[in-house]
Design a protein around this motif. Sequence first.
Motif, mmCIF file in Angstrom:
data_model
loop_
_atom_site.group_PDB
_atom_site.id
_atom_site.type_symbol
_atom_site.label_atom_id
_atom_site.label_comp_id
_atom_site.label_asym_id
_atom_site.label_seq_id
_atom_site.Cartn_x
_atom_site.Cartn_y
_atom_site.Cartn_z
ATOM 1 N N LYS A 84 28.630 16.646 10.111
ATOM 2 C CA LYS A 84 27.324 17.187 10.318
ATOM 3 C C LYS A 84 26.106 16.322 10.280
ATOM 4 C CE LYS A 84 27.006 22.082 10.138
ATOM 5 N NZ LYS A 84 26.156 23.515 9.628
ATOM 6 N N LYS B 69 13.101 18.543 14.013
ATOM 7 C CA LYS B 69 12.549 19.187 12.595
ATOM 8 C C LYS B 69 11.961 18.181 11.607
ATOM 9 C CE LYS B 69 16.557 22.595 12.435
ATOM 10 N NZ LYS B 69 17.885 22.984 12.076
ATOM 11 N N LEU C 41 8.350 17.958 12.463
ATOM 12 C CA LEU C 41 7.594 18.806 12.037
ATOM 13 C C LEU C 41 7.403 19.005 10.544
ATOM 14 C CD1 LEU C 41 7.255 21.846 13.560
ATOM 15 C CD2 LEU C 41 8.676 22.352 11.958
ATOM 16 N N ILE C 42 8.694 18.760 9.588
ATOM 17 C CA ILE C 42 8.127 18.837 8.372
ATOM 18 C C ILE C 42 7.202 17.637 7.981
ATOM 19 C CG2 ILE C 42 9.538 18.407 6.156
ATOM 20 C CD1 ILE C 42 12.046 19.284 7.599
#
Lengths: 235, 288
Positions: free
Chosen positions: A12, A20, A23-24
Amino acid sequence: MKERFTKNSSIKNEKVDTKKRKLIKATIGAFISGTLFGCDKKEILGKLKDPKNIAKSPITVNILRPPGAVDEREFAQKCIRCGRCGEVCPYNCIKYFDIKEAGVFTFTPYINVLEKPCYLCMKCVEVCPSGALVPCEKEDVRMGIAVLDRVICLTWNMYETGILCKTCFNVCPFSGKALKLDLHMRPYIDENYCTGCGICAYACPADTHPRSKGKKAIYIMPVRIYKKKKKEKKI
Amino acid sequence: MKKPFYKRITFYRYLSLTLFFLLIVINPILIHKYGITFIQGWYQSFAFGNLFIVSPLEGLESILTSRSIYLTTIIGMLLPIIIALLLGRVFCSWACPINFLSMLTDKILGIFSQKLKYNRNLITLPRYILWFALITELILTLIIGYPLYVWWSPQALVGREIMLYVFYKTLTIELIIVFVVLFMNLLTRRFFCRYLCPLGALLALLGKDRKLVIKYNPNLCVNCKLCDSRCPMNIKPSQGESMSIYCWNCFECKDVCPKGALEIKWGDIKEFKKENEKLVLVPKENII
């Protein structure tokens, strides 16, 4: 055969979702910069220079802790702000500090004597789970000590006002012990017995007399301030 | 095939969440209007008659910062600690008012789409962040010298704001914290509970060797991953993680499992793990 417990984790991680992460990062950056630039720097710097200011107790004259409270230095640490004292108070005299006026003392209980005094039912003391209010007898309560202003008191200025008022004496739960009358029927306070419940301050009618300009003749001082002033001989 | 609602544990969990929430809503009204003080407080300290509990983290902070031990606090902390030791993080999943409000937002999202209801992981962090939350919380309180969680704990804030509104008709700014937590729940399911709740971390730590376990049976599992998609804590029961420290015993995975590979057991969690390791697994290809 153990594969099923350990697989997936390595696979993974290969797919890194850059969107993401951006964005964080953006949200965290905005949050930090917002807090840095949004606040009053001078105020915060001033507070950091003098750490005592951060923890300046909002307990002052006529604003007292509930009965059985431990020393003010320990109170905010011990109190867990569960609010049970205020819920259990049958007269609703216990109120809670707001964050703007109290800082780290937020939501600790207080009694504003002029709004509603404590009637010493001692229910809050039994209920407190944290040791901020320690169970004790009615007589041993020291919420504060009443101070009588002889300049304003109507009875002390009998010849000027023509009033012989004994309201505080009638109303005091320990009248004759904590609040006494002298030979001229003038009230005075025995600091050894005064519990600081504030009923006398609440009842004092002096503020309605035009002579006293809205001031009450009795006010309650928290014990620490009282002792300090006593040393400085200001009372 | 869906089980009827009365056979699903989730139904009873929702019922319990609702009842616990109603308790802290109705209780201030009962006290204020009718003077019935049999039940007092909320989940910071909660009293039922003479029985009372103190939230473990708040009690711990109070002891740490005041540097003195008051026996009443410790006695109040006993019951929650024993519950956490035996049943794990059940307070979070069965009673916490924040979880109730999050459940409501889940339900509202569920109106729009089933995917949004259960699967929304906009922000995912490593799970061990939870321990950092607990550690930073405790260190910050020690630095400042005043207990912090007593002030900002969202689960207590819900009760406090209700009480303040009923008693004094005011609300405080701290209510924003509750809304922030709920907003984070919109982005990622139970974001606060998963990564940031110090109380949850403490309860999880206490419930490491809990007795009430969702036991995973790899032989019955068909790897449909329904349980993974349902789990509010984003752990993977299909890989035996229901026996890990992060599980909060909400039994949602148990309800959804079509094969009964997840079952509720009472016993030693370490033995269950050992059993699973010893099991000779039947390769999934053979089943199909």
